[in-house]
Structures are given as structure tokens and as C-alpha cells.
Design an enzyme around this catalytic site. Structure first.
Site, PDB file in Angstrom:
ATOM      1  CB  SER A  52       2.022  -8.122   1.576  1.00  0.00           C
ATOM      2  OG  SER A  52       2.262  -7.562   0.305  1.00  0.00           O
ATOM      3  N   GLY A 245       7.662  -7.442   4.772  1.00  0.00           N
ATOM      4  CA  GLY A 245       8.825  -7.102   5.576  1.00  0.00           C
ATOM      5  C   GLY A 245       9.290  -5.664   5.510  1.00  0.00           C
ATOM      6  CB  CYS A 270       2.079  -2.042  -1.033  1.00  0.00           C
ATOM      7  SG  CYS A 270       1.926  -2.518   0.707  1.00  0.00           S
ATOM      8  CD  GLN A 274       6.577   0.161   2.652  1.00  0.00           C
ATOM      9  OE1 GLN A 274       7.384  -0.759   2.736  1.00  0.00           O
ATOM     10  NE2 GLN A 274       5.351   0.075   3.179  1.00  0.00           N
ATOM     11  CG  ASN A 312      -1.029  -6.550   3.933  1.00  0.00           C
ATOM     12  OD1 ASN A 312      -0.613  -6.446   5.087  1.00  0.00           O
ATOM     13  ND2 ASN A 312      -0.705  -7.556   3.150  1.00  0.00           N
ATOM     14  N   GLY A 314       2.920  -2.506   7.212  1.00  0.00           N
ATOM     15  CA  GLY A 314       3.358  -2.195   8.568  1.00  0.00           C
ATOM     16  C   GLY A 314       4.411  -1.107   8.607  1.00  0.00           C
ATOM     17  CG  PHE A 315       7.931  -1.175   7.577  1.00  0.00           C
ATOM     18  CD1 PHE A 315       8.999  -0.760   8.364  1.00  0.00           C
ATOM     19  CD2 PHE A 315       7.560  -2.509   7.611  1.00  0.00           C
ATOM     20  CE1 PHE A 315       9.680  -1.666   9.181  1.00  0.00           C
ATOM     21  CE2 PHE A 315       8.230  -3.416   8.425  1.00  0.00           C
ATOM     22  CZ  PHE A 315       9.293  -2.986   9.209  1.00  0.00           C
ATOM     23  CG  HIS A 355      -2.740  -3.385  -1.748  1.00  0.00           C
ATOM     24  ND1 HIS A 355      -1.919  -4.226  -2.475  1.00  0.00           N
ATOM     25  CD2 HIS A 355      -2.133  -3.235  -0.541  1.00  0.00           C
ATOM     26  CE1 HIS A 355      -0.877  -4.583  -1.744  1.00  0.00           C
ATOM     27  NE2 HIS A 355      -0.989  -3.988  -0.562  1.00  0.00           N
ATOM     28  CD  GLU A 357      -3.700  -4.691  -5.408  1.00  0.00           C
ATOM     29  OE1 GLU A 357      -3.389  -5.290  -4.368  1.00  0.00           O
ATOM     30  OE2 GLU A 357      -3.374  -3.502  -5.618  1.00  0.00           O
TER      31      GLU A 357
END
Length: 387
Positions: A52, A245, A270, A274, A312, A314-315, A355, A357
Site C-alpha cells: 500500500s 494509490g 482498505c 474503497q 494506512n 490516503g483516500f 487493517h 490483520e
């Protein structure tokens, strides 16, 4: 003993012209990427190998890094994924019974730059105020003007498909805690447990470990695998992985997820969260500086409990964009009230932004893998009763 100031000099230049000077402890040359920070106190090896982080230069806020070295058991992929690594103070003398090499040796092995000696607190405060930015690390020059030209031509992460750089090239089987290459995607005969097809957008190894621990048999497919090919293997469930990304740029995965709705139970983490939001008809947006660390508080609206989570990203999925859809919002971040989880009300599908995990981080949310197993169990029972 080599002191930091005896090492080659290094420079970090951000796109707004801010300059930080430090010293190199691994690698040489230049590295471009989006500069972000991670607040985890431990787990730098897992951070470095998490796909990621592709396209990003990561700064650790914890001041001492490298104390326990590197070991083969804590890899989250087969290689270092970050573009470069920033720490306040590198610890060259690692000490841990599991370690087999130093952090510097690890970064050098994969040709990645590591720098120390910059004020990581000042860098973090700047990124929190201004936001994540494009940047460059250079160990071979201090020509700010020339470096700025490179930064300005770097496209950044918005609108860029990075998944294609980290996904597997062909399907493989995960069994016994390791990757097993196969000629064709098929299930192991005589093995009990639910069959899970995992779509690899940059999947972490610990997700696969947790699925196996939950009693699942796992086949991993490249991100560009069609829904038809996945369904041809007749899995009991489909897992949508994390990855790097801008999710809106990965159109082929969105189409695959949309085609899978209602066909099989789906669980996403994650980037998978999205992708599910976009496949439902929602939209995503970029956070100012993202969530990266192992101490993010999330409220589970189903139980009312608070989980401390590893994150983790950014979107985010815009909750307003799915408010008119048959979707129940299940989790919210207590720091900024962003959406952290949801479930589809008409088909068996749910997802979380964080996350469960861990690796690194707390295990508060590991129950979600059992929830996925229970979902497959209910769908299997329902399918059998309808025959």
C-alpha cells in the site's frame, strides 16, 4: 562507530519548496514520491514491505528506528515497497533474537534510500498543516532548483493506477503460511474449510495468514482477473485486498467487484473497502494527510465498542455518496469522523477501511475474519436449503 554526520549528506525537498537536510544511512541517488508519515512506535519492517506504500516516501514519527533489525517472518510482501525511508535517528546496532540483518542492510538489498538526522517532528507538523506532498530525496546533489524541476514533473498519486505495479503476475495458492506457485487456479483436494478467492491489489501477507488461521483455503488472483474467471473457480467467498494509490483510477477492479455483487459473499479491507464503495455507486476523496499508524480509534456501530486499529490509507469513501444506497454504515473514525466500514443490505458484502490483520498494530479487529467466515456459512446454508 560511524556517526550520522560522518555519513553522506542527504536532502529532502517538498513541492512547496521546504527543505530538510540530513544524512544517508542506506542507499544512494534520488527517490521521488508522495511524502507521508506513520505514527507507529514499532513495525517498521511491516511498513516498509506493505504494498500500500508504493509510490510513497515514508517518515516514521517515533524517533529511534532500527533497534530490532529485520527478520524473515515479518515480511508483508516479497520486497521493500516504499520509495524511500526517513527516520530521526537510525540505530545501527540491532538486537533481537529473531533478526538476521540490519535495517540498513535490508534497504541496501532492495536499492532503497534511508535518511536520518532531519527533524521528523517538524516534517510531520508541516505535513499535518499543509497536507501530504510530492517530494524528492537526493544524496548526490544539493541543487534545490534542479531537484524542484524533478518534483514538479512528478505526477503524484492522484488519478494514477499503482495497483498494476504490485499485484501478482499469475494466480497462486496460500497454504502453510507461504506462497505456493501453481499451474492453474484450483483448490487443494480433501481440504476442509471455505474456499476464498482473494483479489490481489497489493495484498499483505498477514491478511492471508489470518484467512488461513480462520480455516479458509485461499487462492490469490491478479487484480485484473475478471469476475467470470473468479466465479469459474466456484469459491465460497471473495476477498478484496488493500493496495496503493487512487482507487478511482483502478477501473477494471471496480467493474469486477460490481459484477461479483450478489454472486458470492465479499469482504474488503482498505483499498478493497474503497473499491466496494465505488462499485456500489459512491465516490472517494483524498484525505489531507491520511491515516497511517497503529493507534486509530474506530467505533463499531453494531456493538458500540471502540477498537484501536492499524491504518494506512490516503483516500476515503464519502459517506454522503452512499447515503441513498442500500448500505448500512458500520464503523467511524473517532478522530475525524471519516467512514471506516459499511455493509450492503441486499447482497452479502461488507468492508472496513482499516487493517484488522494488524502487522503492525493491535488485534482488536481480528474478529472480522470470523465474521467473514460466518457470512460464508450463512450463505452456504441458505444455498443448500433452497435446493
Amino acid at each position: 562507530m560511524i556517526l550520522p554526520w560522518d555519513r553522506p549528506k542527504a536532502i529532502l525537498l517538498l513541492e512547496d519548496g521546504t527543505v530538510f537536510k540530513g544524512f544517508t544511512f542506506a542507499g544512494r541517488g534520488r527517490a521521488l514520491g508522495e511524502v507521508v508519515f506513520n505514527t507507529s512506535m514499532t513495525g517498521y519492517q511491516e511498513v516498509l514491505t506493505d504494498p500500500s506504500y508504493k509510490g510513497q516516501i515514508v517518515a516514521m514519527t517515533y524517533p529511534l528506528t532500527g533497534t530490532y533489525g529485520i527478520n524473515p517472518e515479518d515480511m508483508e510482501s516479497a520486497a521493500v515497497q516504499v520509495e524511500a525511508f526517513i527516520v530521526k535517528e537510525y540505530q545501527p546496532f540491532h538486537s533481537n533474537w529473531r533478526s538476521d540483518r540490519s535495517l540498513a542492510d535490508f534497504l541496501n538489498e532492495y536499492g532503497k534510500i534511508g535518511i536520518e538526522g532531519i527533524d521528523t517532528r517538524a516534517l510531520t507538523r508541516h505535513l499535518r498543516v499543509v497536507g501530504a506532498m510530492r517530494g524528492i530525496i537526493a544524496t548526490d546533489t544539493e541543487d534545490v532548483r534542479g531537484l524542484m524541476d524533478q518534483v514538479q514533473t512528478y505526477p503524484g498519486l492522484d488519478g494514477i493506477d499503482l495497483v498494476r505495479h504490485v499485484t501478482c503476475g499469475k494466480p497462486y495458492r496460500w497454504a502453510g503460511g507461504k506462497r505456493i506457485e501453481i499451474e492453474a487456479p484450483d483448490w487443494m483436494p480433501g481440504i476442509s474449510g471455505y474456499k476464498v478467492a482473494a483479489l490481489d491489489c497489493g495484498i499483505k501477507y498477514n491478511i492471508l495468514r489470518e484467512l488461513e488461521k480462520a480455516g479458509c483455503q485461499v487462492l490469490v488472483f491478479p487484480a485484473n482477473t475478471t469476475a467470470e474467471r473468479i466465479l469459474a473457480c466456484d469459491p465460497d467467498g471473495v476477498f478484496l485486498s488493500n493496495g496503493p494509490g487512487d482507487p478511482a483510477a483502478v477501473h477494471y477492479v471496480i467493474e469486477t467487484v460490481r459484477a461479483l455483487f450478489g454472486k458470492k459473499p465479499i469482504f474488503g479491507i482498505c483499498l478493497g473497502h474503497q473499491m466496494m464503495g465505488l462499485a456500489m455507486g459512491g465516490t472517494t476523496f483524498k484525505l489531507k494527510f491520511g491515516h497511517r499508524g497503529a493507534n486509530q480509534p474506530v467505533k463499531d456501530l453494531t456493538t458500540g465498542k471502540i477498537e484501536i486499529t492499524s491504518q494506512n490509507h490516503g483516500f476515503c469513501v464519502d459517506p454522503e455518496s452512499v447515503s441513498h444506497l442500500p448500505v448500512r454504515l458500520t464503523h467511524f473514525n473517532l478522530n475525524d469522523n471519516t467512514l471506516e466500514g459499511m455493509e450492503h443490505l441486499k447482497v452479502p458484502a461488507f468492508c472496513v477501511q482499516y487493517h484488522p490483520e494488524a502487522s503492525p498494530g493491535p488485534h482488536d479487529a481480528s474478529y472480522l475474519f470470523d465474521r467473514f467466515k460466518q457470512l460464508m456459512d450463512r450463505c452456504s446454508t441458505s444455498s443448500e436449503s433452497s435446493k
